[in-house]
Design an enzyme around this catalytic site. Structure first.
Site, short mmCIF file in Angstrom:
data_model
loop_
_atom_site.label_atom_id
_atom_site.label_comp_id
_atom_site.label_asym_id
_atom_site.label_seq_id
_atom_site.Cartn_x
_atom_site.Cartn_y
_atom_site.Cartn_z
N ALA A 12 -53.29 10.81 -28.52
CA ALA A 12 -52.30 10.01 -27.79
C ALA A 12 -52.27 10.48 -26.35
O ALA A 12 -52.17 11.67 -26.08
CB ALA A 12 -50.91 10.14 -28.41
N VAL A 18 -45.68 5.53 -25.20
CA VAL A 18 -46.46 5.68 -26.43
C VAL A 18 -46.57 7.14 -26.82
O VAL A 18 -46.31 7.52 -27.97
CB VAL A 18 -47.86 5.05 -26.27
CG1 VAL A 18 -48.74 5.40 -27.46
CG2 VAL A 18 -47.73 3.54 -26.14
N TYR A 19 -46.96 7.98 -25.86
CA TYR A 19 -47.13 9.41 -26.14
C TYR A 19 -45.84 10.02 -26.70
O TYR A 19 -45.86 10.71 -27.73
CB TYR A 19 -47.54 10.12 -24.86
CG TYR A 19 -47.84 11.59 -25.02
CD1 TYR A 19 -48.97 12.01 -25.72
CD2 TYR A 19 -47.01 12.56 -24.46
CE1 TYR A 19 -49.25 13.36 -25.87
CE2 TYR A 19 -47.29 13.91 -24.60
CZ TYR A 19 -48.41 14.31 -25.30
OH TYR A 19 -48.68 15.64 -25.45
N GLY A 20 -44.72 9.74 -26.04
CA GLY A 20 -43.44 10.29 -26.50
C GLY A 20 -43.01 9.74 -27.84
O GLY A 20 -42.49 10.47 -28.69
N LYS A 78 -44.94 11.39 -30.71
CA LYS A 78 -44.49 12.76 -30.94
C LYS A 78 -43.08 12.79 -31.54
O LYS A 78 -42.76 13.67 -32.35
CB LYS A 78 -44.52 13.54 -29.63
CG LYS A 78 -45.91 13.77 -29.07
CD LYS A 78 -46.75 14.67 -29.97
CE LYS A 78 -48.05 15.07 -29.32
NZ LYS A 78 -48.83 16.02 -30.15
#
Length: 253
Positions: free
Chosen positions: A94, A155-157, A160
């Site tokens: 990601a 998206v990354y957050g 996670k």
């Protein structure tokens, strides 16, 4: 004798960066390491370094977005090293990016290698940990998920954060099995971060200036050593937590 002598760890994304640093730190405490990842040459480098300082390690090729690879990686770890006591979910495909630029396939790959892979690995390791009287799971998350300026980290957050929820659920459901599950949200000088800092020196200087301790963490000395504590007996009453290893930069709450 190390503080974790006789333990076995499966660490994903261990061929470089944070995963490699955690592998080194655990191996120096007597943990046998299954060094998992996609690139065999990187795995071999990590394994060779561990063996050079007297540790035990094996390379395990594994694409965490592939369920068959996950099952094979856990089976090989148990067969060759005797079990699984520690699982570190570090690998994830990601990347930061603006929401309007994100394609469906990119999000799907990020999800498959993030929350879905984390769930599959935890499920696969659970019975082996129970058989050994318990274990410890560390999931690598990010402070980007709690930034007030979340632009570029949607998206990354979100990927996670999905892992963080799985951590809290596993901590609640598996505590009676003797399994502790915690998150680590690190800043560390990985190859990717080094590349970005070299390419964007002014932004990098601002980034470092925003860290109260004044520096970016080291994969082994700052992240790996903290993981040694988290999976050890001194942290035996800690589970379901998120530990920000970022020099004080993030604000969790």
């Amino acid at each position: 004798m190390g503080t974790l002598e006789g333990k076995v760890a499966l660490i994903t994304g261990a061929g470089q960066g944070i995963g490699q640093g955690i592998s080194f730190a655990l191996a120096k405490e007597g943990v046998a390491i299954a060094v998992a990842g996609r690139t065999e040459s990187k795995l071999d480098t990590t394994v060779a370094a561990i063996r050079e300082f007297g540790g035990t390690a094996i390379p395990v090729r594994c694409d965490v977005s592939d369920s068959d690879d996950i099952a094979a990686a856990v089976d090989r770890t148990v067969t060759e090293l005797g079990g699984v006591d520690i699982l570190v979910n570090n690998a994830n495909d990601a990347m930061p990016g603006k929401l309007l630029d994100v394609k469906d396939g990119e999000f799907e790959r990020a999800f498959a290698s993030g929350p879905l892979a984390t769930l599959r690995l935890m499920q696969a390791c659970h019975p082996h940990m129970v058989a050994r009287g318990g274990g410890s799971i560390i999931n690598l998350v990010t402070s980007a998920a709690v930034r007030w300026d979340a632009g570029g980290y949607g998206v990354y957050g979100s990927i996670k954060e999905g892992m963080r929820v799985l951590t809290r659920a596993a901590a609640s459901e598996w505590g009676r099995d003797g399994i502790r599950v915690n998150n680590v949200a690190p800043h560390a000088l990985t190859p990717a971060l080094k590349w970005w800092m070299n390419k964007n020196p002014e932004e990098a200087a601002e980034f470092v200036a925003g860290i109260p301790l004044g520096r970016v963490g080291e994969p082994e000395a700052d992240i790996g050593r903290a993981v040694v504590f988290l999976v050890g007996e001194d942290a035996r009453y800690l589970t379901g937590a998120t530990i920000p290893l970022d020099g004080g930069q993030s604000r969790w709450g």
